[in-house]
Design an enzyme around this catalytic site. Structure first.
Site, mmCIF file in Angstrom:
data_model
loop_
_atom_site.group_PDB
_atom_site.id
_atom_site.type_symbol
_atom_site.label_atom_id
_atom_site.label_comp_id
_atom_site.label_asym_id
_atom_site.label_seq_id
_atom_site.Cartn_x
_atom_site.Cartn_y
_atom_site.Cartn_z
ATOM 1 N N LYS A 112 0.820 -1.220 0.000
ATOM 2 C CA LYS A 112 0.000 0.000 0.000
ATOM 3 C C LYS A 112 0.846 1.259 0.000
ATOM 4 C CE LYS A 112 -4.375 -1.716 1.599
ATOM 5 N NZ LYS A 112 -5.550 -1.539 2.437
ATOM 6 N N LYS A 195 -5.239 -9.775 -6.465
ATOM 7 C CA LYS A 195 -6.508 -9.888 -5.733
ATOM 8 C C LYS A 195 -7.448 -8.744 -6.110
ATOM 9 C CE LYS A 195 -6.520 -7.382 -1.393
ATOM 10 N NZ LYS A 195 -6.983 -7.262 -0.058
ATOM 11 N N LYS A 198 -10.474 -3.052 -3.244
ATOM 12 C CA LYS A 198 -11.153 -1.753 -3.281
ATOM 13 C C LYS A 198 -10.203 -0.669 -3.744
ATOM 14 C CE LYS A 198 -13.646 -2.495 1.016
ATOM 15 N NZ LYS A 198 -12.545 -2.868 1.905
HETATM 16 N N1 AQP Z 1 -10.065 -10.497 -3.304
HETATM 17 C C1 AQP Z 1 -10.408 -11.011 -2.119
HETATM 18 N N2 AQP Z 1 -10.680 -12.328 -1.990
HETATM 19 C C2 AQP Z 1 -11.039 -12.843 -0.788
HETATM 20 N N3 AQP Z 1 -11.158 -12.101 0.328
HETATM 21 C C3 AQP Z 1 -10.904 -10.777 0.244
HETATM 22 N N4 AQP Z 1 -10.938 -9.766 1.153
HETATM 23 C C4 AQP Z 1 -10.593 -8.618 0.533
HETATM 24 N N5 AQP Z 1 -10.334 -8.837 -0.752
HETATM 25 C C5 AQP Z 1 -10.519 -10.164 -0.977
HETATM 26 C C6 AQP Z 1 -11.325 -9.905 2.564
HETATM 27 O O1 AQP Z 1 -12.352 -8.966 2.841
HETATM 28 C C7 AQP Z 1 -12.267 -8.567 4.219
HETATM 29 C C8 AQP Z 1 -12.406 -7.099 4.360
HETATM 30 O O2 AQP Z 1 -11.373 -6.435 3.702
HETATM 31 P P1 AQP Z 1 -10.921 -4.986 4.154
HETATM 32 O O3 AQP Z 1 -12.037 -4.044 4.015
HETATM 33 O O4 AQP Z 1 -10.323 -5.031 5.489
HETATM 34 O O5 AQP Z 1 -9.814 -4.575 3.163
HETATM 35 P P2 AQP Z 1 -8.767 -5.395 2.388
HETATM 36 O O6 AQP Z 1 -8.497 -6.719 2.913
HETATM 37 O O7 AQP Z 1 -7.567 -4.561 2.261
HETATM 38 O O8 AQP Z 1 -9.591 -5.534 1.059
HETATM 39 P P3 AQP Z 1 -9.579 -4.606 -0.171
HETATM 40 O O9 AQP Z 1 -10.840 -4.737 -0.878
HETATM 41 O O10 AQP Z 1 -8.365 -4.873 -0.932
HETATM 42 O O11 AQP Z 1 -9.576 -3.149 0.395
HETATM 43 P P4 AQP Z 1 -8.449 -2.064 0.335
HETATM 44 O O12 AQP Z 1 -8.107 -1.952 -1.099
HETATM 45 O O13 AQP Z 1 -9.114 -0.852 0.892
HETATM 46 O O14 AQP Z 1 -7.320 -2.537 1.141
HETATM 47 C C9 AQP Z 1 -10.935 -9.122 4.734
HETATM 48 O O15 AQP Z 1 -11.197 -10.265 5.521
HETATM 49 C C10 AQP Z 1 -10.195 -9.517 3.495
HETATM 50 O O16 AQP Z 1 -9.325 -10.595 3.709
#
Ligand code: AQP
Length: 332
Positions: A112, A195, A198
């Site tokens: 990040k 992956k 968001k």
């Molecule tokens: N692509 C994915 N496949 C499976 N699980 C996923 N999670 C996120 N992306 C995938 C799971 O969703 C939960 C919540 O995620 P988060 O809001 O804490 O943020 P994150 O893990 O960082 O997910 P994002 O979408 O990639 O958000 P950003 O870009 O803001 O960081 C977690 O349990 C995560 O494992």
């Protein structure tokens, strides 16, 4: 009943399919058999630059989506992280138990911060996993349902819990991650080895729960596959097709080999059309319920206040023990 805790960031206008399959869907199932706590982690959301009005709006949208996806406030505790100040307090204590080198090994920070340049990244983004450890340890959680990207943070959580227990006496339950292999990493439709995320996926690569059916269909139809024609699961050579198979399998409960047999000799067109329909069918009721819940903000806020009350009661007990064990002078 064993305890479960998990959280999701209100950093976008909607959750995506990865969040739903990797995390939220498990949360719904686990509310039946666990003493479950689920939070919208707004403290985590401010580790990257944000707009206050947008954060407030997205926090409500996130909470509404969780309820719309099937979390029942009668059966589990849904709350907003900043409503329980003990999260930040325990995070401070754990910050003081974490080595710089240990924190520096967290790959999510590396990924990040690379985007904005490491020196521009906030210290909050660096200590993000320590706040996450506090979220989990505060509730004495046994299990934490997450996607595979959170494995390393869960290991840190266990290390910190164990370190505290050794130095200051048994205080924390050491949590186990709960990761479903089949959906642990849903990938980006345009970049099927990365992956779905968001913050880093392009709009075309991501399927949002609150998106219009027409857009969802278009995105699935345009998903990157490969030059072949066979609908077969093969991570190495067909990551795009494999991702779509995983999605269809998870949403319909049909094993992947059955799907492979169903589409044998048919090419990608029919297959993609079916995947699109399955996604639209899964998301439409969630979108409609989310809209209804958002139309009554006062009721949503009332439910979140009840959640904060319940979560706070547990958090206060843990934090009182922590303060005592660490040697803070009790307030007379
Ligand atoms: N692509 C994915 N496949 C499976 N699980 C996923 N999670 C996120 N992306 C995938 C799971 O969703 C939960 C919540 O995620 P988060 O809001 O804490 O943020 P994150 O893990 O960082 O997910 P994002 O979408 O990639 O958000 P950003 O870009 O803001 O960081 C977690 O349990 C995560 O494992």
């Amino acid at each position: 009943r064993p305890r479960v805790l998990s959280g999701i960031q209100p950093t976008a206008d909607s959750f995506h399919l990865g969040n739903y399959l990797g995390a939220v869907r498990q949360w719904v199932t686990m509310q039946e058999t666990y003493d479950a706590f689920y939070c919208v982690v707004d403290l985590h959301a401010i580790t990257v630059p944000h707009d206050p009005a947008e954060l407030r709006r997205r926090s409500r949208v996130a909470a509404a989506q969780l309820l719309a996806a099937g979390l029942d406030p009668e059966r589990c505790t849904v709350f907003v992280q900043s409503h329980v100040p003990e999260h930040a307090e325990l995070a401070w204590v754990l910050n003081c138990l974490t080595g710089m080198g240990e924190a520096g090994r967290m790959t999510q920070f590396k990924d990040k911060s690379a985007k904005q340049g490491e020196s521009a990244a906030s210290v909050g983004l660096f200590t993000y996993p320590i706040l996450q450890a506090a979220d989990i340890l505060l509730y004495q959680a046994d299990r934490v349902p997450v996607g595979a990207d959170q494995k390393q943070h869960l290991e840190l959580t266990r290390d910190l819990g164990q370190r505290f227990n050794h130095r200051f006496g048994e205080t924390f339950t050491l949590p186990q991650p709960h990761i479903l292999k089949e959906v642990e990493k849903i990938t980006d439709l345009q970049d099927p080895t990365a992956k779905m995320s968001k913050s880093s996926s392009s709009p075309q690569g991501i399927l949002d729960v609150l998106e219009a059916p027409g857009t969802l269909r278009k995105k699935v139809m345009r998903a990157v596959t490969d030059t072949g024609t066979e609908v077969l699961a093969d991570d190495e050579n067909k990551p795009g097709v494999t991702n779509l198979l995983r999605i269809q399998s998870a949403l319909t409960g049909t094993p992947i080999p059955d799907l492979e047999a169903r589409y044998a000799g048919q090419g990608y067109g029919t297959f993609k059309k079916d995947v699109a329909e399955v996604v639209v069918e899964a998301f439409t009721p969630i979108r409609e319920r989310t809209e209804k819940l958002l139309a009554n903000e006062a009721e949503l806020d009332r439910l979140l206040a009840i959640g904060a009350e319940r979560a706070g009661a547990v958090a206060r007990v843990t934090m009182a023990t922590v303060r005592d064990r660490i040697g803070f002078l009790p307030r007379a």
